[in-house]
Design a protein around this motif. Structure first.
Motif, PDB file in Angstrom:
ATOM      1  N   LEU B 582       0.852  -1.192   0.000  1.00  0.00           N
ATOM      2  CA  LEU B 582       0.000   0.000   0.000  1.00  0.00           C
ATOM      3  C   LEU B 582       0.887   1.240   0.000  1.00  0.00           C
ATOM      4  CD1 LEU B 582      -2.586  -1.032   2.722  1.00  0.00           C
ATOM      5  CD2 LEU B 582      -3.184  -0.306   0.403  1.00  0.00           C
ATOM      6  N   PRO B 583       0.372   2.348  -0.504  1.00  0.00           N
ATOM      7  CA  PRO B 583       1.143   3.587  -0.408  1.00  0.00           C
ATOM      8  C   PRO B 583       1.384   3.952   1.059  1.00  0.00           C
ATOM      9  CG  PRO B 583      -0.819   3.873  -1.801  1.00  0.00           C
ATOM     10  CD  PRO B 583      -0.932   2.531  -1.148  1.00  0.00           C
ATOM     11  N   ALA B 584       2.367   4.777   1.306  1.00  0.00           N
ATOM     12  CA  ALA B 584       2.674   5.194   2.677  1.00  0.00           C
ATOM     13  C   ALA B 584       1.442   5.831   3.309  1.00  0.00           C
ATOM     14  CB  ALA B 584       3.821   6.198   2.666  1.00  0.00           C
ATOM     15  N   GLY B 585       1.198   5.496   4.566  1.00  0.00           N
ATOM     16  CA  GLY B 585       0.079   6.102   5.277  1.00  0.00           C
ATOM     17  C   GLY B 585      -1.240   5.400   5.066  1.00  0.00           C
ATOM     18  N   ARG B 586      -1.240   4.362   4.255  1.00  0.00           N
ATOM     19  CA  ARG B 586      -2.483   3.608   4.025  1.00  0.00           C
ATOM     20  C   ARG B 586      -2.415   2.259   4.730  1.00  0.00           C
ATOM     21  NH1 ARG B 586      -6.530   4.899  -0.449  1.00  0.00           N
ATOM     22  NH2 ARG B 586      -5.899   7.011  -1.003  1.00  0.00           N
ATOM     23  N   PHE B 587      -3.546   1.859   5.276  1.00  0.00           N
ATOM     24  CA  PHE B 587      -3.609   0.605   6.021  1.00  0.00           C
ATOM     25  C   PHE B 587      -4.932  -0.099   5.763  1.00  0.00           C
ATOM     26  CE2 PHE B 587      -0.852   3.567   8.113  1.00  0.00           C
ATOM     27  CZ  PHE B 587       0.287   2.820   8.376  1.00  0.00           C
ATOM     28  N   ARG B 588      -4.880  -1.436   5.854  1.00  0.00           N
ATOM     29  CA  ARG B 588      -6.094  -2.212   5.610  1.00  0.00           C
ATOM     30  C   ARG B 588      -6.608  -2.884   6.877  1.00  0.00           C
ATOM     31  NH1 ARG B 588      -3.088  -4.482   1.175  1.00  0.00           N
ATOM     32  NH2 ARG B 588      -3.702  -3.476  -0.776  1.00  0.00           N
ATOM     33  N   GLY B 589      -7.915  -3.139   6.856  1.00  0.00           N
ATOM     34  CA  GLY B 589      -8.533  -3.957   7.891  1.00  0.00           C
ATOM     35  C   GLY B 589      -9.589  -4.826   7.241  1.00  0.00           C
ATOM     36  N   ILE B 590      -9.920  -5.921   7.879  1.00  0.00           N
ATOM     37  CA  ILE B 590     -10.870  -6.876   7.282  1.00  0.00           C
ATOM     38  C   ILE B 590     -11.856  -7.344   8.342  1.00  0.00           C
ATOM     39  CG2 ILE B 590      -9.402  -8.895   7.740  1.00  0.00           C
ATOM     40  CD1 ILE B 590     -10.231  -9.920   4.907  1.00  0.00           C
ATOM     41  N   ALA B 591     -13.056  -7.659   7.908  1.00  0.00           N
ATOM     42  CA  ALA B 591     -14.044  -8.254   8.825  1.00  0.00           C
ATOM     43  C   ALA B 591     -15.069  -9.033   8.017  1.00  0.00           C
ATOM     44  CB  ALA B 591     -14.736  -7.173   9.653  1.00  0.00           C
ATOM     45  N   LEU B 592     -15.688  -9.987   8.704  1.00  0.00           N
ATOM     46  CA  LEU B 592     -16.688 -10.868   8.106  1.00  0.00           C
ATOM     47  C   LEU B 592     -17.871 -10.942   9.062  1.00  0.00           C
ATOM     48  CD1 LEU B 592     -17.622 -13.357   6.267  1.00  0.00           C
ATOM     49  CD2 LEU B 592     -16.294 -14.772   7.860  1.00  0.00           C
ATOM     50  N   ALA B 593     -19.074 -10.850   8.523  1.00  0.00           N
ATOM     51  CA  ALA B 593     -20.245 -11.040   9.385  1.00  0.00           C
ATOM     52  C   ALA B 593     -21.402 -11.589   8.570  1.00  0.00           C
ATOM     53  CB  ALA B 593     -20.656  -9.732  10.053  1.00  0.00           C
ATOM     54  N   GLU B 594     -22.079 -12.545   9.177  1.00  0.00           N
ATOM     55  CA  GLU B 594     -23.335 -13.021   8.592  1.00  0.00           C
ATOM     56  C   GLU B 594     -24.467 -12.444   9.426  1.00  0.00           C
ATOM     57  OE1 GLU B 594     -24.177 -17.292   8.983  1.00  0.00           O
ATOM     58  OE2 GLU B 594     -26.238 -16.618   9.246  1.00  0.00           O
ATOM     59  N   SER B 595     -25.425 -11.841   8.751  1.00  0.00           N
ATOM     60  CA  SER B 595     -26.650 -11.470   9.453  1.00  0.00           C
ATOM     61  C   SER B 595     -27.820 -11.749   8.519  1.00  0.00           C
ATOM     62  CB  SER B 595     -26.621 -10.000   9.893  1.00  0.00           C
ATOM     63  OG  SER B 595     -26.330  -9.130   8.824  1.00  0.00           O
ATOM     64  N   PHE B 596     -28.900 -12.212   9.091  1.00  0.00           N
ATOM     65  CA  PHE B 596     -30.118 -12.508   8.323  1.00  0.00           C
ATOM     66  C   PHE B 596     -29.823 -13.424   7.130  1.00  0.00           C
ATOM     67  CE2 PHE B 596     -30.284  -8.224  10.150  1.00  0.00           C
ATOM     68  CZ  PHE B 596     -31.190  -8.489  11.158  1.00  0.00           C
ATOM     69  N   ASP B 597     -28.937 -14.399   7.362  1.00  0.00           N
ATOM     70  CA  ASP B 597     -28.588 -15.409   6.354  1.00  0.00           C
ATOM     71  C   ASP B 597     -27.887 -14.834   5.127  1.00  0.00           C
ATOM     72  OD1 ASP B 597     -29.679 -17.488   7.905  1.00  0.00           O
ATOM     73  OD2 ASP B 597     -31.689 -16.998   7.190  1.00  0.00           O
ATOM     74  N   THR B 598     -27.379 -13.645   5.239  1.00  0.00           N
ATOM     75  CA  THR B 598     -26.575 -13.056   4.172  1.00  0.00           C
ATOM     76  C   THR B 598     -25.150 -12.883   4.703  1.00  0.00           C
ATOM     77  OG1 THR B 598     -28.434 -11.947   3.112  1.00  0.00           O
ATOM     78  CG2 THR B 598     -26.263 -10.961   2.774  1.00  0.00           C
ATOM     79  N   GLU B 599     -24.197 -13.347   3.909  1.00  0.00           N
ATOM     80  CA  GLU B 599     -22.801 -13.279   4.345  1.00  0.00           C
ATOM     81  C   GLU B 599     -22.124 -12.088   3.678  1.00  0.00           C
ATOM     82  OE1 GLU B 599     -24.141 -16.078   2.897  1.00  0.00           O
ATOM     83  OE2 GLU B 599     -24.478 -17.209   4.741  1.00  0.00           O
ATOM     84  N   VAL B 600     -21.445 -11.277   4.472  1.00  0.00           N
ATOM     85  CA  VAL B 600     -20.780 -10.090   3.940  1.00  0.00           C
ATOM     86  C   VAL B 600     -19.370  -9.998   4.513  1.00  0.00           C
ATOM     87  CG1 VAL B 600     -20.845  -7.579   3.704  1.00  0.00           C
ATOM     88  CG2 VAL B 600     -22.996  -8.858   3.791  1.00  0.00           C
TER      89      VAL B 600
END
Lengths: 151, 729
Positions: B582-600
């Motif tokens: 990533l360019p300097a100063g940029r950062f990533r984060g990740i998350a997963l959640a299922e709600s109401f039988d939909t996965e996101v």
């Protein structure tokens, strides 16, 4: 008697001079495209134009705007308004749509003044218009789309 | 969760039903509906225009009658798509309106069908069969009418884009044949299209039916209802939750020009006037004395302290228990623990709550509003007005948002509106209109919670024990729904997203301690997962960091690789370029959640500013929601859910100061603004599953994904929401 010039028509109204323009437009002139969201000029749903400038009608007493040229979403016309509404529909910007009268009125005023707004210009113009459905990204794209169509 | 609740409430098991189809002539056109076999076996006669699913007018317009309220999520368009697909209509001839008043027709099929309602992201699931069958039946009747008219075999008739035609050269629009079709017997069964023949379902080019109306001020919401002689009422609510009215003096208010009356109702007072401004001025002039002796007078800080203390004790109820998690953690090579704090949050939909009530000359009553649970509201209104429910007509308006706020079991706004209209003897129609301050002060918040999590890992970094203790109020306790939804002391809406994790832990326990306060609470877009997913996904990131593992790889190691969860997580990671520089100063984060039988799954990219603040620049979102009926609307709902959730975790809270609500308008109750919206890329996983909802599931992952990016940037963990809280500084 307060004399309001709204969308080219003159309305002589027997109303409290302190009544915010929003309620005069909605309750007494009967134009309900302009929405009530906060009452304190924090959300922009009530945006109308006065002499072409976007203002928050919920916080302007009618006594302060008597005689001035007020335009509501119902009379948003002309090439800029048309381009804005075309972009809005092509991109399906609205979700609940309640804020969109204000978004559209603010955008028309922006593009009337600046035919090629940068992202920073768009941020500056629209940061006073809340959208609880968070259609902001589509609004940004639509503003650029309308600007291109007008170029 | 609402879906599961309602399913349990339903008398019958929500089995696949056998359908009977019926039709009846509507004024000037064709109305088509179908009834479940059970409903048809009852005393009801033929299907009437009102209880049907569509009307075909002489001009060939097809107006679909939707069983679900549209609060912006686009369900009217989704339902119209299902009908139009099977009807072989042209999209340009479609319209949609809301229906109500007949649970046999409009009952939420995903809730078991007993009552009508919109919630739990079930609208598309509930409509999937019902409206395709209705469309197919209408098509078959139109074809039969054409066959009779033209004296040709029905099998030779084609229907495409709203045109019925035959090789002989005969053709007709729907409107020309609607009346003849209406006179025919409805088909006993229909065959739905093969998915390969779909032209509208999954079509990315379809645009919403209401975009132009909403972009030109022509969309009417409840606030815009105009009736001859209508009065406007604004409420006066107790200053503290649980306070009751002792006395009031309305003399000064009644002297104000335009004020018609000041009336008492079960929820306080109301000022009735000829217009909004007079009502507001009148309200300022009313003096009321309230009895605070039984009112909630604690501050948010008091509640947080109490909740944190409770979180240290064992839970009062157990929501999931596999293996011996506590022993496993105690004996683990390494352990980690964290406590999270979540505030109350108001829904803050942009259209402040309202309803319009009119009693007609014949004694019947009309109610316009955002009827998210119309059958319940109809019954409540009828009881107040003293008429049978059948004499109350519910007009379902599109609303300026809701986010759950208009699905209120005790029908708060409807109660007020009807009670106020009754208090003035129904002598004029009444529009009850709340202000923003009324809306933000009146409770029904997403409950405040504290979560305490612990995990133990072995030498290889595997989780041997996972423990999550959730402390907070129950949404359904004390309501008629508690019997169906609270099991063994566990309100499922408190623990969803924490007790149904897809991750494979060797042992896990989820405890719940339900608290009591005087603050009314409610479901708020994505309900339990608005807090559970945050705590789980941030804490899981902490465990990954403890073990030195990559947060994405670590999650994948805990998932069944064939699961939808793993697949959406992988899709999001791939599309976001997870792991790339990533360019300097940029950062990533990740998350997963299922709600109401939909996965996101979501991967965010933040840009750190020199002053330590940050902006969320980009969100890559992967979603699995079964068949994608309206792909562009799925994207819109993910975008909107991300913006809604992002504003909430960054800034939104409703706090109490000795019981008084501090944030009463958008100056202090902050929400996401234009310049804070990230670029959002949505990737929809192809699927042939029955469609699941998208209105809510975009919300849960964004908060933890951003928090995890902030950790990547700063090594700080954000355990107290919103991020703006000084505790995080």
């Amino acid at each position: 008697m307060i004399e309001l010039r709204v969308n080219g028509a003159v309305h002589r109204l027997d109303i409290d001079p302190d009544m915010p323009l929003l309620w005069a437009i909605r309750d007494h002139i009967g134009l309900t495209g302009t929405k009530f969201g906060c009452g304190i000029a924090q959300c922009g749903a009530c945006t109308v134009h006065i002499d072409g400038q976007p203002v928050r009608s919920c916080s302007l007493p009618v006594s302060a705007v008597a005689g001035q040229a007020i335009t509501t979403i119902e009379a948003a016309e002309g090439p800029v308004a048309k381009a804005v509404q075309a972009a809005w529909t092509a991109l399906d910007v609205p979700q609940c749509g309640y804020c969109q009268s204000g978004q559209v009125m603010t955008t028309i005023a922006l593009l009337e003044a600046n035919r090629k707004p940068s992202d920073a210009d768009i941020d500056a113009a629209l940061s006073g218009n809340l959208c609880r459905c968070a259609t902001y990204a589509r609004i940004r794209t639509a503003v650029h789309t309308a600007a291109k169509a007008l170029a | 969760m609402l879906a599961k609740m309602m399913t349990r409430l339903a008398n019958a098991a929500p089995s696949r039903r056998s359908f009977m189809i019926g039709s009846a002539a509507a004024a000037g056109g064709l109305a088509v509906g179908f009834r479940s076999a059970e409903a048809a076996g009852g005393a009801t006669g033929g299907v009437t225009p009102f209880n049907a699913y569509m009307r075909i007018a002489p001009d060939s317009s097809v107006t679909v009658i939707a069983a679900h309220m549209d609060m912006g999520q686009g369900i009217y368009d989704g339902i119209a798509t299902l009908v139009a697909e099977e009807l072989d209509a042209d999209w340009s001839q479609m319209k949609a309106i809301g229906g109500a008043g007949n649970p046999k027709l409009y009952g939420n099929a995903a809730w078991g069908g007993a009552i009508q309602g919109t919630g739990g992201s079930t609208g598309t699931t509930s409509s999937w069969e019902r409206y395709r069958i209705a469309g197919a039946a209408a098509r078959q009747m139109l074809v039969a009418a054409a066959a009779a008219e033209w004296r040709v075999p029905a099998a030779e008739i084609r229907v495409a884009k709203g045109l019925i035609s035959h090789a002989s050269g005969r053709s007709a629009g729907f409107g020309e044949l609607a009346a003849k079709a209406a006179a025919l017997r409805a088909p006993a069964s229909v065959t739905l299209k093969d998915p390969k023949d779909w032209v509208l379902i999954g079509n990315d080019k379809l645009r919403r039916l209401d975009s132009m109306a909403k972009s030109s001020g022509r969309m009417d919401y409840t606030i815009d209802v105009k009736l001859p002689g209508m009065l406007t009422a604004v409420p006066i609510h107790p200053p503290l939750f649980g306070a009751t009215l002792t006395s009031f003096d309305a003399a000064k208010a009644k002297a104000i020009k335009g004020v018609v009356d000041v009336v008492q109702h079960p929820r306080g007072l109301a000022v009735v006037a000829v217009d909004m401004w007079s009502a507001l001025k009148g309200r300022e002039a009313v003096t009321a004395v309230w009895d605070d002796s039984k009112a909630e007078n604690r501050s948010s800080a008091d509640l947080a302290r109490e909740y944190r203390a409770l979180a240290l004790k064992p839970g009062l109820a157990v929501a999931r228990n596999e293996g011996n998690a506590e022993a496993a953690i105690a004996g683990a090579a390494r352990t980690i623990e964290a406590t999270f704090e979540f505030p109350y949050i108001a829904h803050a939909a942009l259209e402040p709550l309202n309803a319009v009530v009119r009693r007609n000359a014949d004694g019947t009553i009309d109610i316009w509003g955002g009827h998210q649970m119309p059958d319940i509201y109809q019954g409540t209104a009828a009881a107040i007005a003293g008429v049978p429910p059948s004499q109350v007509t519910m007009h379902v308006m599109k609303t300026g948002g809701s986010f759950g706020r208009r699905a209120v079991i005790d029908a708060d706004v409807i109660v007020e509106a009807v009670a106020v209209a009754k208090a003035i003897d129904f002598r004029a129609p009444v529009k009850l209109q709340w202000t923003r301050e009324d809306d933000m002060r009146a409770g029904r918040y997403r409950p405040a919670y504290v979560h305490r999590l612990k995990a133990g890992v072995d030498r290889d970094g595997r989780i041997v024990g996972w423990y999550n203790h959730i402390v907070g109020q129950s949404i359904v306790a004390g309501t008629p729904f508690a019997a169906g939804l609270v099991k063994n002391g566990v309100d499922m809406t408190s623990v969803e997203g924490a007790n149904n994790l897809p991750y494979r832990f060797a042992a896990q326990k989820v405890d719940l301690t339900t608290t009591q306060t005087g603050v009314p609470v409610l479901w708020w877009r994505a309900v339990g997962s608005t807090h559970t997913a945050y705590a789980v996904e941030v804490f899981l990131d902490e465990v990954a960091a403890l073990t030195g593992k990559d947060p994405y790889e670590y999650r994948m190691s805990l998932l069944d690789p064939a699961s939808k969860h793993a697949r959406v997580l992988k899709l999001a990671a791939e599309k976001a370029g997870w792991g790339s520089a990533l360019p300097a100063g940029r950062f990533r984060g990740i998350a997963l959640a299922e709600s109401f039988d939909t996965e996101v799954a979501q991967v965010v990219e933040i840009a750190m500013r020199p002053d330590g603040s940050f902006k969320v620049e980009r969100v890559v979102c992967a979603v699995h929601c079964g068949v994608a009926v309206n792909p562009d609307n799925i994207r819109a709902q993910m975008e909107g859910g991300i913006g809604f959730g992002l504003g909430a975790v960054m800034k939104s809270q409703t706090t109490l100061d000795k019981g008084r609500v501090v944030e009463t308008n958008f100056d202090s109750h902050e929400v996401l603004r234009f310049d804070e919206m990230p670029v959002v890329e949505v990737h929809i996983m192809p699927s042939t599953d029955v469609p699941t909802g998208v209105g809510e599931p975009g919300v849960p992952p964004i908060g933890p994904a951003v928090a995890n990016a902030v950790f990547a940037a700063t090594k700080r963990r954000l355990h107290v929401l919103p991020f703006a809280r000084v505790e995080n500084a």
